[in-house]
Design an enzyme around this catalytic site. Structure first.
Site, PDB file in Angstrom:
ATOM      1  N   LYS A  52       0.804  -1.228   0.000  1.00  0.00           N
ATOM      2  CA  LYS A  52       0.000   0.000   0.000  1.00  0.00           C
ATOM      3  C   LYS A  52       0.836   1.275   0.000  1.00  0.00           C
ATOM      4  CE  LYS A  52      -4.512  -1.034   0.267  1.00  0.00           C
ATOM      5  NZ  LYS A  52      -5.557  -0.390  -0.540  1.00  0.00           N
ATOM      6  N   SER A 303       1.003  -9.725  -0.619  1.00  0.00           N
ATOM      7  CA  SER A 303       0.801  -8.275  -0.581  1.00  0.00           C
ATOM      8  C   SER A 303       1.170  -7.605   0.732  1.00  0.00           C
ATOM      9  CB  SER A 303      -0.657  -7.938  -0.922  1.00  0.00           C
ATOM     10  OG  SER A 303      -1.527  -8.579   0.001  1.00  0.00           O
TER      11      SER A 303
END
Length: 400
Positions: A52, A303
């Site tokens: 992110k 991720s």
């Protein structure tokens, strides 16, 4: 659509000195099991422990001076929050982040540690989003969307560029899905460079918002259930991300809570990789046989690694139970000298380890001279567990 390969390349130039270029590692264990090479793109090693930060830093880098003075506000399940707080603080910009009350303690603490002002509201991301919109109207701060934003999508797309730089002969790329930002970005980058590479999105079946949106052909809200993949617990995907997914993504699959837990265990035990639930979903799809890896080169994007340490034990315990490596059962034994030792001897003889044992005579169904023993044993797999239980039954014990 304004997210293009050129825009992603520009994002790479913008953020490359502020992020970590994460490694692409091979997993030999999976090749033995599935007959194809599998690689992990380790975004869990990224600054803030998640991909992110890429999109967050790219978005902040494109703020005007006037917008910086107004401060920024964002909503996040935890990972976008840390990226925004890190990037905003570095530039002296006030950052307010609204997170669900259910957000992992570690993510809340990290966001505060990076200088963000945290507001806790609601039970899922979408509740936090609604609250952030309220605060934005009151304060005039610039809202930085966690996934439905061109700069954010372009920032996440830089992962796709790195994957192909390290392995340009990859056949399939597996990407987690929450709101769709990382999937849309990677798919745009990968497909623009090589349309023959398959891009597959993976989401939790407890929050299958992209699956539903693709089915209906438009953004729609789903009734999300609690999931250990809290980072992708999104009720409604983005409109921008949905259109990019329609254009570039080949397939979307869902995985169960048990499958995600097994993937977290595998990554930790076999690859020494710590992944949060969202980051483990691509591997979960592989382990569950939902992806064809035979004679192919597959990349699974891990991720993020910001799993709540309090959740780790529960997740791993459930995964071990599902794989037959931990099992709880009860037996009745005579309440006399040597009976427990005899029972434990059976387990020892069959190479089962005792993790926990309790004895009780406070069961109304027990005979006067009996007691109930509850055991938790550790085995190597389901077949070993079943063999041990059969030996206990053969010795005359009734298992329940």
């Amino acid at each position: 659509m304004t997210v293009t390969l050129e825009r992603i390349k520009k994002a790479k130039e913008t953020i490359e000195n502020s992020i970590k270029r994460t490694p692409l590692i091979e997993c030999p264990t999976l090749e033995e099991e599935f007959g194809g090479k599998v690689f992990f793109k380790l975004e869990n090693l990224q600054k803030t422990g998640s991909f992110k930060v890429r999109g967050a830093l790219n978005r902040i880098a494109n703020l005007t001076e006037e917008e910086k003075k107004r401060g920024v506000i964002a909503s996040s399940a935890g990972n976008h929050a840390q990226g925004i707080a890190l990037g905003a603080t570095a530039q002296g910009i006030k950052a307010t982040i609204v997170m669900p009350e259910t957000a992992p303690i570690a993510k809340v603490a990290a966001t505060k540690g990076y200088g963000g002002q945290v507001v806790l509201h609601g039970s899922v991301y979408d509740d936090a989003f609604a609250k952030a919109c309220e605060i934005q109207k009151e304060t005039g701060a610039v809202f930085l969307h966690p996934f439905d934003d061109d700069d954010v999508i372009a920032g996440q797309g830089t992962i796709g560029l790195e994957i192909l730089e390290d392995a340009n002969d990859i056949d399939t790329v597996l990407v987690p899905i929450g709101g769709g930002g990382i999937l849309a970005g990677i798919a745009t980058a990968v497909k623009s460079l090589n349309p023959n590479i398959r891009v597959i999105g993976v989401e939790s079946e407890n929050a299958a918002s992209m699956t539903e949106a693709l089915k209906k052909g438009e953004c729609c809200e789903v009734c999300a259930q609690p999931t250990i993949a809290d980072g992708i617990a999104v009720k409604k995907v983005g409109c921008k991300t949905l259109e990019l997914v329609k254009k570039y993504v080949d397939e979307v699959v869902t995985v169960s809570e048990a499958e995600i837990a097994e993937a977290i265990l595998f990554l930790m035990e076999k690859s020494k990789v710590v992944a949060e639930g969202a980051g483990a979903t691509p591997l979960a799809a592989i382990l569950a046989g939902k992806i064809d890896c035979k004679n192919k080169k597959t990349c699974a994007v891990v991720s993020g690694g910001n799993i709540d340490i309090n959740l780790v034990e529960r997740v791993l315990n459930r995964a071990l139970i599902n794989k037959g490596r931990r099992y709880q059962f009860k037996v009745k034994v005579h309440d006399r000298f040597g009976e427990i030792e005899k029972l434990l001897g059976l387990l020892t003889a069959n190479r089962a380890n005792v993790l926990h044992i309790t004895q009780s005579m406070y069961n109304g169904d027990l005979g006067i001279t009996m007691q109930e023993v509850t055991l938790v044993m550790e085995c190597s797999d389901i077949q070993h567990r079943d063999r041990v239980l059969e030996k206990i039954r053969e010795a005359g014990y009734e298992i329940k």
